[in-house]
Design a protein around this motif. Sequence first.
Motif, PDB file in Angstrom:
ATOM      1  N   GLY A 165       0.786  -1.238   0.000  1.00  0.00           N
ATOM      2  CA  GLY A 165       0.000   0.000   0.000  1.00  0.00           C
ATOM      3  C   GLY A 165       0.811   1.277   0.000  1.00  0.00           C
ATOM      4  O   GLY A 165       0.291   2.339   0.349  1.00  0.00           O
ATOM      5  N   ASP A 166       2.072   1.225  -0.406  1.00  0.00           N
ATOM      6  CA  ASP A 166       2.909   2.424  -0.459  1.00  0.00           C
ATOM      7  C   ASP A 166       2.885   2.963  -1.893  1.00  0.00           C
ATOM      8  O   ASP A 166       3.767   2.675  -2.708  1.00  0.00           O
ATOM      9  CB  ASP A 166       4.337   2.094  -0.019  1.00  0.00           C
ATOM     10  CG  ASP A 166       5.205   3.340   0.142  1.00  0.00           C
ATOM     11  OD1 ASP A 166       4.858   4.395  -0.424  1.00  0.00           O
ATOM     12  OD2 ASP A 166       6.247   3.229   0.825  1.00  0.00           O
ATOM     13  N   ASP A 167       1.846   3.748  -2.176  1.00  0.00           N
ATOM     14  CA  ASP A 167       1.628   4.240  -3.534  1.00  0.00           C
ATOM     15  C   ASP A 167       2.755   5.146  -4.020  1.00  0.00           C
ATOM     16  O   ASP A 167       3.142   5.077  -5.198  1.00  0.00           O
ATOM     17  CB  ASP A 167       0.288   4.979  -3.625  1.00  0.00           C
ATOM     18  CG  ASP A 167      -0.889   4.078  -3.304  1.00  0.00           C
ATOM     19  OD1 ASP A 167      -0.848   2.893  -3.683  1.00  0.00           O
ATOM     20  OD2 ASP A 167      -1.842   4.558  -2.669  1.00  0.00           O
ATOM     21  N   ASP A 168       3.302   5.984  -3.146  1.00  0.00           N
ATOM     22  CA  ASP A 168       4.398   6.870  -3.562  1.00  0.00           C
ATOM     23  C   ASP A 168       5.627   6.065  -3.975  1.00  0.00           C
ATOM     24  O   ASP A 168       6.260   6.360  -4.988  1.00  0.00           O
ATOM     25  CB  ASP A 168       4.759   7.850  -2.444  1.00  0.00           C
ATOM     26  CG  ASP A 168       3.674   8.891  -2.206  1.00  0.00           C
ATOM     27  OD1 ASP A 168       2.895   9.164  -3.138  1.00  0.00           O
ATOM     28  OD2 ASP A 168       3.611   9.421  -1.083  1.00  0.00           O
ATOM     29  N   ALA A 169       5.970   5.056  -3.198  1.00  0.00           N
ATOM     30  CA  ALA A 169       7.123   4.216  -3.533  1.00  0.00           C
ATOM     31  C   ALA A 169       6.865   3.444  -4.821  1.00  0.00           C
ATOM     32  O   ALA A 169       7.777   3.281  -5.642  1.00  0.00           O
ATOM     33  CB  ALA A 169       7.437   3.259  -2.394  1.00  0.00           C
ATOM     34  N   ALA A 170       5.637   2.999  -5.019  1.00  0.00           N
ATOM     35  CA  ALA A 170       5.303   2.295  -6.265  1.00  0.00           C
ATOM     36  C   ALA A 170       5.485   3.222  -7.457  1.00  0.00           C
ATOM     37  O   ALA A 170       6.086   2.839  -8.470  1.00  0.00           O
ATOM     38  CB  ALA A 170       3.876   1.751  -6.202  1.00  0.00           C
ATOM     39  N   ARG A 171       5.021   4.464  -7.355  1.00  0.00           N
ATOM     40  CA  ARG A 171       5.154   5.424  -8.462  1.00  0.00           C
ATOM     41  C   ARG A 171       6.630   5.690  -8.762  1.00  0.00           C
ATOM     42  O   ARG A 171       7.041   5.701  -9.923  1.00  0.00           O
ATOM     43  CB  ARG A 171       4.461   6.754  -8.114  1.00  0.00           C
ATOM     44  CG  ARG A 171       2.986   6.683  -7.886  1.00  0.00           C
ATOM     45  CD  ARG A 171       2.104   6.479  -9.118  1.00  0.00           C
ATOM     46  NE  ARG A 171       2.673   6.969 -10.349  1.00  0.00           N
ATOM     47  CZ  ARG A 171       2.902   6.183 -11.430  1.00  0.00           C
ATOM     48  NH1 ARG A 171       2.613   4.917 -11.404  1.00  0.00           N
ATOM     49  NH2 ARG A 171       3.409   6.688 -12.525  1.00  0.00           N
ATOM     50  N   ARG A 172       7.433   5.935  -7.719  1.00  0.00           N
ATOM     51  CA  ARG A 172       8.871   6.177  -7.921  1.00  0.00           C
ATOM     52  C   ARG A 172       9.542   4.984  -8.591  1.00  0.00           C
ATOM     53  O   ARG A 172      10.377   5.137  -9.481  1.00  0.00           O
ATOM     54  CB  ARG A 172       9.578   6.431  -6.581  1.00  0.00           C
ATOM     55  CG  ARG A 172       9.330   7.759  -5.943  1.00  0.00           C
ATOM     56  CD  ARG A 172      10.314   8.059  -4.806  1.00  0.00           C
ATOM     57  NE  ARG A 172      10.721   6.953  -3.960  1.00  0.00           N
ATOM     58  CZ  ARG A 172      10.074   6.542  -2.879  1.00  0.00           C
ATOM     59  NH1 ARG A 172       8.952   7.133  -2.502  1.00  0.00           N
ATOM     60  NH2 ARG A 172      10.544   5.549  -2.151  1.00  0.00           N
ATOM     61  N   SER A 173       9.157   3.799  -8.155  1.00  0.00           N
ATOM     62  CA  SER A 173       9.785   2.589  -8.684  1.00  0.00           C
ATOM     63  C   SER A 173       9.377   2.331 -10.131  1.00  0.00           C
ATOM     64  O   SER A 173      10.219   1.966 -10.958  1.00  0.00           O
ATOM     65  CB  SER A 173       9.434   1.395  -7.792  1.00  0.00           C
ATOM     66  OG  SER A 173       9.935   1.613  -6.486  1.00  0.00           O
ATOM     67  N   TYR A 174       8.095   2.522 -10.441  1.00  0.00           N
ATOM     68  CA  TYR A 174       7.669   2.370 -11.838  1.00  0.00           C
ATOM     69  C   TYR A 174       8.395   3.390 -12.715  1.00  0.00           C
ATOM     70  O   TYR A 174       8.848   3.066 -13.809  1.00  0.00           O
ATOM     71  CB  TYR A 174       6.162   2.535 -11.991  1.00  0.00           C
ATOM     72  CG  TYR A 174       5.365   1.294 -11.671  1.00  0.00           C
ATOM     73  CD1 TYR A 174       5.663   0.075 -12.269  1.00  0.00           C
ATOM     74  CD2 TYR A 174       4.297   1.342 -10.787  1.00  0.00           C
ATOM     75  CE1 TYR A 174       4.935  -1.066 -11.982  1.00  0.00           C
ATOM     76  CE2 TYR A 174       3.548   0.211 -10.499  1.00  0.00           C
ATOM     77  CZ  TYR A 174       3.870  -0.994 -11.098  1.00  0.00           C
ATOM     78  OH  TYR A 174       3.130  -2.120 -10.814  1.00  0.00           O
ATOM     79  N   ALA A 175       8.502   4.625 -12.238  1.00  0.00           N
ATOM     80  CA  ALA A 175       9.185   5.666 -13.021  1.00  0.00           C
ATOM     81  C   ALA A 175      10.649   5.286 -13.271  1.00  0.00           C
ATOM     82  O   ALA A 175      11.160   5.439 -14.384  1.00  0.00           O
ATOM     83  CB  ALA A 175       9.094   7.018 -12.313  1.00  0.00           C
ATOM     84  N   ALA A 176      11.313   4.751 -12.245  1.00  0.00           N
ATOM     85  CA  ALA A 176      12.708   4.332 -12.398  1.00  0.00           C
ATOM     86  C   ALA A 176      12.816   3.193 -13.406  1.00  0.00           C
ATOM     87  O   ALA A 176      13.707   3.188 -14.261  1.00  0.00           O
ATOM     88  CB  ALA A 176      13.283   3.906 -11.043  1.00  0.00           C
ATOM     89  N   ALA A 177      11.913   2.242 -13.326  1.00  0.00           N
ATOM     90  CA  ALA A 177      11.945   1.110 -14.259  1.00  0.00           C
ATOM     91  C   ALA A 177      11.673   1.569 -15.683  1.00  0.00           C
ATOM     92  O   ALA A 177      12.334   1.125 -16.625  1.00  0.00           O
ATOM     93  CB  ALA A 177      10.929   0.056 -13.836  1.00  0.00           C
ATOM     94  N   LEU A 178      10.733   2.482 -15.843  1.00  0.00           N
ATOM     95  CA  LEU A 178      10.405   2.981 -17.185  1.00  0.00           C
ATOM     96  C   LEU A 178      11.557   3.765 -17.805  1.00  0.00           C
ATOM     97  O   LEU A 178      11.735   3.752 -19.023  1.00  0.00           O
ATOM     98  CB  LEU A 178       9.133   3.828 -17.142  1.00  0.00           C
ATOM     99  CG  LEU A 178       7.841   3.034 -17.010  1.00  0.00           C
ATOM    100  CD1 LEU A 178       6.688   3.945 -16.615  1.00  0.00           C
ATOM    101  CD2 LEU A 178       7.544   2.276 -18.294  1.00  0.00           C
ATOM    102  N   ARG A 179      12.347   4.451 -16.979  1.00  0.00           N
ATOM    103  CA  ARG A 179      13.525   5.141 -17.511  1.00  0.00           C
ATOM    104  C   ARG A 179      14.525   4.137 -18.095  1.00  0.00           C
ATOM    105  O   ARG A 179      15.198   4.415 -19.079  1.00  0.00           O
ATOM    106  CB  ARG A 179      14.210   5.977 -16.423  1.00  0.00           C
ATOM    107  CG  ARG A 179      13.534   7.312 -16.153  1.00  0.00           C
ATOM    108  CD  ARG A 179      14.381   8.217 -15.280  1.00  0.00           C
ATOM    109  NE  ARG A 179      14.663   7.685 -13.954  1.00  0.00           N
ATOM    110  CZ  ARG A 179      13.842   7.755 -12.915  1.00  0.00           C
ATOM    111  NH1 ARG A 179      12.668   8.364 -13.040  1.00  0.00           N
ATOM    112  NH2 ARG A 179      14.178   7.259 -11.744  1.00  0.00           N
TER     113      ARG A 179
END
Length: 187
Positions: free
Chosen positions: A131-145
């Motif tokens: 349930g850590d939505d902020d960490a999920a967003r940061r991690s998806y963004a890092a993976a997409l880069r």
Amino acid sequence: AEAAYREALRIDPTRQDAATNLANLLRAVGRPAEALPLLERIVQGDPGADSVGNLALALIDVNRPAEARQVALEAVRRSGSDPRWIEVAAIAARLSGDSDTACDELLPQVDQGRATETGAFEAAQAAEAVGDDDAARRSYAAALRLAPAWERLVWSDALSLPAFIDGSEQARAQLARFTEGVERLGQ
């Protein structure tokens, strides 16, 4: 290549390089169960971190994540905390159902820019699970880069919903993210 490695091992069964290459080839072509005995033998003869880590990867491949975690932690110990093996240990934790541990180990890698695209993706999955939505967003963004064309990643990012949507502004932002993800997939 497989025949050449097998021939090298037939001639000299002690060739760790041929056994390692054959095991990695078997994993790459979707035959990890055949790689396991080779990797177990390699670890007995070469207790180096990379040999141990390769065994951990094969254990993940054959859906034995709890064992993979223990083996990967040994690779971490032997390597002096190599980020590759930290990532494998954390992925094994997530696959074992321990997303909290996976977050504890993967999110620092993401935040320090040391995660691979797979590690960042797994961090996002683990963060969503806790349930850590902020960490999920940061991690998806890092993976997409790192892997902007990885279809599963793009879909997972696009479909990632916060646990609670707080009002229509956040709902519109989520819809825009989903639409952007679908457009990226259509390119």
